[in-house]
Design an enzyme around this catalytic site. Structure first.
Site: not given
Ligand SMILES: *Cc1c(COP(=O)(O)O)cnc(C)c1O
Length: 385
Positions: A188
């Site tokens: 991210k």
């Molecule tokens: C990455 C992601 C999540 C989950 O995030 P984590 O921190 O890995 O639990 C939820 N929703 C979306 C759209 C994502 O891209």
């Protein structure tokens, strides 16, 4: 292999983590509060509650809204499974709203139509989870107007959209959602290893989230049932979890946050560059909304298959074989075996399914060099023309 996404860790990040390791607090300490305050300030929100990942954030966001058995949560099929699973953790049912074929986000007009029908049938959702796919906000103004009309809460899954802007305000400012969730997974925009955060302007929700992330326990004498509590007293007031983030992670997040603008600038530069380099190819690129600035977590292209002599899978496999770590965001959630068990099937959300048959996520991260990007474009061109 050039990956589709990856973290960028600096000497300052490492120093911040080492400093925390040598401090008095590995968890439940001051780095967490500092990270929360910095994120709230950056996004213009009253409260930030940091947790161990965005999946946990979505779970307790739903619990803070008292989502439970017999309730419904609607989200988009074009998302990671976590956006839907949070409802199932609470015993609620999931349904989906198909995407806009241009933005690939939940289509607000389809949402309006589905709400009209649900109202007639007495099946309105209690929570809607719009997902800022690839870092670009949904039509949040319209979704907010619908939330007032139909009485549902909005939990914005902005896992892709840390640092994005919508109608000239930061995503997470609380103007359009009851709560906004960020993820700090390494792919991210900024990372804490694992980590998530909930922003809200509502005091009641912030208090509830703080309690839910730590076993449902309150240590604040002002909020205890006991009158005159002793110094050792704590009260478990509801069933919560250990969803805490550590100070080690929060220190990394705080250090990364200082480079957020640098990361965003590079991602935007790469997006503009992709737009130019790919313009002549048989592709549909990402759209850009007036008044909004994407965080560019992903750069997705859709193959115009009627102009290409290969299949989607051949192009995808060809890119992987050429050392380009492309990915596909997302397999429509309703087509996952778990959701098929509740009756969803192919054909239920045709725009998301058509998108899935054409989409490829190209490498996009702050550390991607121009030369690497040129390699990606050359490999794609060789497969398409
Ligand atoms: C990455 C992601 C999540 C989950 O995030 P984590 O921190 O890995 O639990 C939820 N929703 C979306 C759209 C994502 O891209």
């Amino acid at each position: 292999m050039i990956p589709y996404g990856r973290q960028q860790i600096s000497a300052d990040d490492i120093a911040a983590v080492v400093e925390t390791l040598q401090s008095d607090w590995l968890t439940q300490g001051p780095a967490i509060t500092a990270f929360e305050q910095a994120m709230a300030e950056r996004c213009g929100a009253r409260h930030a509650v940091a947790v161990c990942n965005a999946t946990a954030a979505l779970h307790i966001a739903c619990l803070a809204l008292d989502l439970g058995a017999g309730d419904r949560l609607w989200t988009t099929p074009n998302t990671f499974v976590a956006s839907a699973n949070c409802a199932r953790y609470c015993g609620a049912e999931v349904d989906f709203v198909d995407i806009d074929p241009a933005t690939w986000n939940m289509d607000a007009e389809r949402l309006a139509a589905k709400l009209r029908q649900a109202e007639a049938e007495g099946r309105l959702p209690r929570v809607v989870v719009p997902v800022a796919f690839s870092g670009q906000s949904c039509d949040m103004a319209r979704i907010q107007a619908l939330s007032r009309q139909y009485g549902f809460a909005v939990v914005e899954d902005a896992s892709h959209a840390v640092g994005a802007e919508y109608l000239d305000r930061p995503v997470g400012c609380g103007a359009y959602a009851d709560m906004t969730v960020f993820s700090f997974h390494p792919v991210k925009i900024i990372t804490t290893g694992e980590g998530g955060l909930i922003l809200t302007n509502r005091d009641d929700l912030a208090q509830r989230l703080q309690r839910l992330r730590s076993h449902g326990i309150s240590r604040d004498p002002a909020r205890m049932e006991a009158s005159d509590p002793a110094a050792w007293q704590y009260e478990m007031q509801e069933l919560g979890f250990n969803y805490r983030i550590t100070d080690i992670q929060a220190a990394l997040g705080l250090s990364q946050l200082r480079r957020l603008d640098t990361f965003l600038a590079r991602r935007r530069e790469l997006a503009d560059r992709y737009d130019g380099l790919l313009a002549e190819l048989p592709l549909q690129g990402p759209s850009r909304q007036a008044g909004a600035r994407s965080a560019w977590h992903l750069y997705v292209v859709r193959l115009q298959l009627d102009r290409i002599s290969k299949t989607h899978r051949q192009v995808f496999d060809g890119l992987r074989a050429a050392g380009i770590g492309v990915n596909l965001h997302y397999i429509p959630v309703h087509l996952q075996p778990y959701y098929r068990q509740s009756g969803f099937k192919a054909g239920d959300f045709p725009e998301a399914e058509r998108y899935y048959g054409e989409a490829i996520s190209l490498p996009m991260y702050a550390g991607l060099t121009d030369a690497q990007q040129d390699t990606v474009v050359a490999a794609l061109r060789a497969l398409l023309v």
